[in-house]
Design an enzyme around this catalytic site. Structure first.
Site, mmCIF file in Angstrom:
data_model
loop_
_atom_site.group_PDB
_atom_site.id
_atom_site.type_symbol
_atom_site.label_atom_id
_atom_site.label_comp_id
_atom_site.label_asym_id
_atom_site.label_seq_id
_atom_site.Cartn_x
_atom_site.Cartn_y
_atom_site.Cartn_z
ATOM 1 N N GLU A 198 -52.158 17.153 -1.016
ATOM 2 C CA GLU A 198 -50.908 17.850 -1.335
ATOM 3 C C GLU A 198 -51.194 19.103 -2.160
ATOM 4 O O GLU A 198 -50.275 19.762 -2.652
ATOM 5 C CB GLU A 198 -49.926 16.920 -2.054
ATOM 6 C CG GLU A 198 -49.265 15.911 -1.114
ATOM 7 C CD GLU A 198 -48.030 15.227 -1.720
ATOM 8 O OE1 GLU A 198 -47.716 15.472 -2.888
ATOM 9 O OE2 GLU A 198 -47.395 14.449 -0.976
ATOM 10 N N ASP A 228 -6.203 -6.427 -6.321
ATOM 11 C CA ASP A 228 -5.729 -5.335 -7.176
ATOM 12 C C ASP A 228 -5.617 -5.780 -8.626
ATOM 13 O O ASP A 228 -5.767 -4.986 -9.548
ATOM 14 C CB ASP A 228 -4.344 -4.856 -6.720
ATOM 15 C CG ASP A 228 -4.392 -4.076 -5.420
ATOM 16 O OD1 ASP A 228 -5.481 -3.605 -5.059
ATOM 17 O OD2 ASP A 228 -3.338 -3.941 -4.760
ATOM 18 N N HIS A 282 -53.162 16.733 -10.532
ATOM 19 C CA HIS A 282 -52.771 15.343 -10.290
ATOM 20 C C HIS A 282 -54.014 14.493 -9.998
ATOM 21 O O HIS A 282 -54.133 13.361 -10.448
ATOM 22 C CB HIS A 282 -51.800 15.240 -9.098
ATOM 23 C CG HIS A 282 -50.386 15.594 -9.430
ATOM 24 N ND1 HIS A 282 -49.998 16.858 -9.803
ATOM 25 C CD2 HIS A 282 -49.244 14.839 -9.442
ATOM 26 C CE1 HIS A 282 -48.691 16.868 -10.030
ATOM 27 N NE2 HIS A 282 -48.219 15.667 -9.816
ATOM 28 N N GLU A 289 -10.650 1.638 2.566
ATOM 29 C CA GLU A 289 -10.824 1.195 1.179
ATOM 30 C C GLU A 289 -10.525 -0.313 1.078
ATOM 31 O O GLU A 289 -11.327 -1.075 0.587
ATOM 32 C CB GLU A 289 -9.871 1.993 0.282
ATOM 33 C CG GLU A 289 -9.963 1.625 -1.190
ATOM 34 C CD GLU A 289 -8.813 2.204 -2.004
ATOM 35 O OE1 GLU A 289 -7.796 2.617 -1.414
ATOM 36 O OE2 GLU A 289 -8.933 2.212 -3.246
ATOM 37 N N HIS A 290 -9.335 -0.699 1.543
ATOM 38 C CA HIS A 290 -8.955 -2.116 1.584
ATOM 39 C C HIS A 290 -8.793 -2.541 3.034
ATOM 40 O O HIS A 290 -8.204 -1.808 3.823
ATOM 41 C CB HIS A 290 -7.616 -2.359 0.897
ATOM 42 C CG HIS A 290 -7.536 -1.869 -0.515
ATOM 43 N ND1 HIS A 290 -6.990 -0.645 -0.849
ATOM 44 C CD2 HIS A 290 -7.948 -2.437 -1.671
ATOM 45 C CE1 HIS A 290 -7.050 -0.495 -2.155
ATOM 46 N NE2 HIS A 290 -7.629 -1.557 -2.691
ATOM 47 N N GLN A 299 0.833 -1.197 0.000
ATOM 48 C CA GLN A 299 0.000 0.000 0.000
ATOM 49 C C GLN A 299 0.872 1.253 0.000
ATOM 50 O O GLN A 299 0.613 2.201 -0.742
ATOM 51 C CB GLN A 299 -0.912 0.007 1.232
ATOM 52 C CG GLN A 299 -1.922 1.138 1.224
ATOM 53 C CD GLN A 299 -2.793 1.078 -0.004
ATOM 54 O OE1 GLN A 299 -3.274 0.026 -0.397
ATOM 55 N NE2 GLN A 299 -2.989 2.210 -0.654
ATOM 56 N N HIS A 332 2.320 2.982 -3.220
ATOM 57 C CA HIS A 332 1.451 3.652 -4.199
ATOM 58 C C HIS A 332 1.789 5.124 -4.347
ATOM 59 O O HIS A 332 1.891 5.648 -5.451
ATOM 60 C CB HIS A 332 -0.021 3.531 -3.785
ATOM 61 C CG HIS A 332 -0.695 2.358 -4.396
ATOM 62 N ND1 HIS A 332 -0.808 2.190 -5.747
ATOM 63 C CD2 HIS A 332 -1.308 1.287 -3.835
ATOM 64 C CE1 HIS A 332 -1.442 1.057 -5.999
ATOM 65 N NE2 HIS A 332 -1.761 0.482 -4.859
#
Lengths: 433, 433
Positions: A411, A357, A416, A323-324, A256, A259
């Site tokens: 409403e 990965d 409608h 994330e991981h 990691q 990176h």
């Protein structure tokens, strides 16, 4: 070596120690707006200018597009084999994500449907830099292909000679991509968002990139173009019990850390002995790495967290939303059941993050920065959208209509109500006839 | 009456005639940033100040929260019955959207999983204004409940007396919501995004609103908070063949037009006679509407498009990507098969948009402004996220490992390779022993 070691105490303190560097893309938005407007106005001409300025390559407008039908890419046969194995696994796991159309008669004569449709035009961005990220081509182009997206384009910056790496070309062809466009950075994102003379406009843009690419994706999302995920620096959290192999864990943490200098690395354990052993191992493994300087810098921000038990570890995980996440723990099932917030989870001693990965089948485009609290990683769903349908019979409307009328009236939306009333009156006349 | 009538010609011309007013929320972002920062710094105090300023109500901090456990709401029994019927239909259609966990052994010893997890904390925004939008409470709170979101809060502006409409309270309670917070506008969105002393911070925000609410949602999405959809004015496209009932169609078009002066209304037909009849009907129906002025203004921007055949009509639909689409056509199946871009589709003469707006079962929170090209409407999926998992056995890594090593090496990531190599070496030693 990891120098920051803390002991789990309260969530508030934890939050402070796990604070991530905020990603201030807002500050870049003005710069991006300039690029965006220039691309809108001048199209290819401006794109060529930016490519010259930022990538140092002069292209003419006919050189932007690379037609893969007439391009041959030769790569090492071992790499070709590896990419094909990865392709199969990723293809099969994403193919299994296809969902059936849904049909339900919610009440007699009222039938609701849902069908998935591919997003017709998608753009994939693959960053340039020191190495060709063909793995990201796999992760984005395979689900696009399975979804059935009609137009899948790929933008990536050319090298100094104006070329695209053969591994990118090979992988793109393998995934059925027909055109690569030589464009990088924020200008490539803007070009895909608005279209130029050469680059088609797309409806959704995918892929990683530096802070300019990320800011450009955010900017075009304000303009209604879809994007895959808000992106921040990549992250790994490892949770390990005392009896686990420190060499494996050190290798994972380093994978990691290499990176980028902003990579986030966190190790959680109930064993100070293990943490010490991991640090020793990091020292041993670090020296042989070509990206040693990057990894070392990233590790200087890394954190070790000492927990007393699984519950504390799970609280750390859910608060951080990594994330991981690698789990080398004894009570695997307890973790799996109670973890709510994580991108992708790697279970056991023989499941390194590297597997996901590259080649196991899961996607590697995942939520960072704690966004796993509300976002999923890229999947087949990222390339489709659902349309809902309904069909109501005369009888169905006779039953349901009165309730719609009352709700619409309450409403304050009388038109409608009328849309139902006119139909009910007409049905009443049919009966009267 | 609709005065703009065009004949289908080329896609380019069509695009021009169907041009939607662009939604320039960027211009508002600075104003929103100010509100956001004020809420971050001062919390409730600033929220109270904005509520006084924009909603004209003085609340003290203990009055912001309405605990529904101790709040009774009495509404007309007919409305109660209608809301309960709608609840059932919406509940069942969204419940049917639950997806099974996915497990696949992509190659021997390499098992990939996917599980859905609820987003833990979500915030629903219900606008104030002339009428209580309890239907939107149903559309957002029901899927949140089915998903299993732990904390579901609702913000809505109080009336001049500091009260919330009983129909909102009744519906919220029915859907299992425990707390309503009296806050509206951009300040409510910012409060849910960052949290105040009273209002909890949430991970994702849902719900419609005016341009300030929309801009605030966009702003907080740049800060990493999830939002349901980018929002624009509501839209209806009706496609009808010659033999259809002009009164029904006029009523449907008016039901869209009464939403707001910026509502988008488009009618597509192969019959000039029908278009003329619809216009006559609009004239007849318009006068009795309480929201006549709004509808009339909206219709002044409406467009009629004359097409020669189904293919042209389908091209118009896919290009426009309407939020709501009513099909009163003879070849229904051809349309359903070939329409790629639409939010929700209403099929046949007895399926008014009102049905889906209120009670049939489908969701009424849908992509506007052509975003149906890349976004789905709100569904159960909007309240969950998926985590992927993988577990690799020793044997599995022996087979897959070499391919991961080669790919990592070719991307220049040696620590990624090492994470596999150390494990393979260790396995080799096990065999050697």
């Amino acid at each position: 070596m990891i120098t920051k070691r803390i002991t789990f105490s309260t969530t508030t303190e934890l939050k402070k120690s796990l604070f991530r560097p905020t990603f201030k893309t807002e500050d870049l938005l003005n710069k991006i707006a300039e690029i965006y407007n220039a691309i809108v106005e001048f199209g290819d001409a401006k794109l060529i200018e930016y490519t010259k300025k930022f990538d140092g390559v002069s292209l003419n407008s006919s050189e932007i597009e690379l037609d893969l039908a007439t391009t041959v890419a030769t790569i090492d046969p071992l790499l070709e084999k590896a990419i094909k194995v990865a392709y199969e696994n990723i293809y099969n796991f994403h193919k299994a994500q296809i969902k059936e159309d849904l049909t339900l008669e919610t009440q007699p004569g009222v039938t609701c449907y849902r069908k998935s449709k591919a997003i017709e035009k998608v753009g994939l961005y693959i960053p340039g830099g020191s190495a060709p990220l063909f793995s990201t081509v796999l992760m984005l182009a395979i689900p696009a292909k399975i979804a059935g997206c009609k137009e899948v384009i790929l933008c990536t910056p050319p090298n100094k000679n104006g070329e695209i790496h053969p591994a990118i070309i090979f992988t793109a062809k393998l995934c059925g991509i027909k055109k690569i466009y030589k464009a990088g950075g924020a200008q490539a994102i803007c070009a895909m968002a608005v279209g130029t003379q050469t680059i088609p406009k797309v409806y959704k843009i995918f892929g990683p990139g530096n802070q300019y690419v990320t800011a450009a994706k955010q900017y075009v999302s304000l303009m209604g173009v879809g994007i895959d995920l808000p992106a921040g620096p990549s992250e790994l959290m490892v949770v390990a019990n005392s009896n686990r192999n420190p060499a494996f864990i050190a290798a994972d943490l380093l994978s990691q850390a290499e990176h980028g200098t902003d990579s986030q690395v966190v190790i959680v354990s109930d064993s100070i002995t293990l943490l010490n052993e991991i640090n020793l191992e990091i020292g041993l493994q670090l020296n042989s790495l070509p990206r040693k300087d990057i990894a070392e810098k990233a590790l200087s921000y890394a954190v070790e967290i000492i927990v007393k038990n699984d519950d504390e570890a799970i609280e750390v995980i859910n608060e951080y939303a990594p994330e991981h996440l690698i789990l080398m723990v004894n009570n695997e099932n307890k973790y799996i059941e109670n973890i709510n917030n994580a991108g992708s989870i790697f279970i056991g001693d023989y499941t390194p993050e590297s597997a996901g990965d590259y080649a196991s089948g899961t996607n590697h485009t995942l939520p960072t920065s704690g966004f796993a609290k509300q976002y999923s990683g890229v999947s087949l769903d990222s390339f489709i959208k659902n349309i809902t349908y309904q069909k109501i019979t005369k009888e169905g409307l006779k039953d349901l209509g009165v309730h719609i009328e009352i709700m619409a009236e309450n409403e304050g939306l009388m038109a409608h109500k009328n849309a139902v009333s006119f139909r009910l009156e007409s049905l009443k006349k049919e009966v009267d006839l």
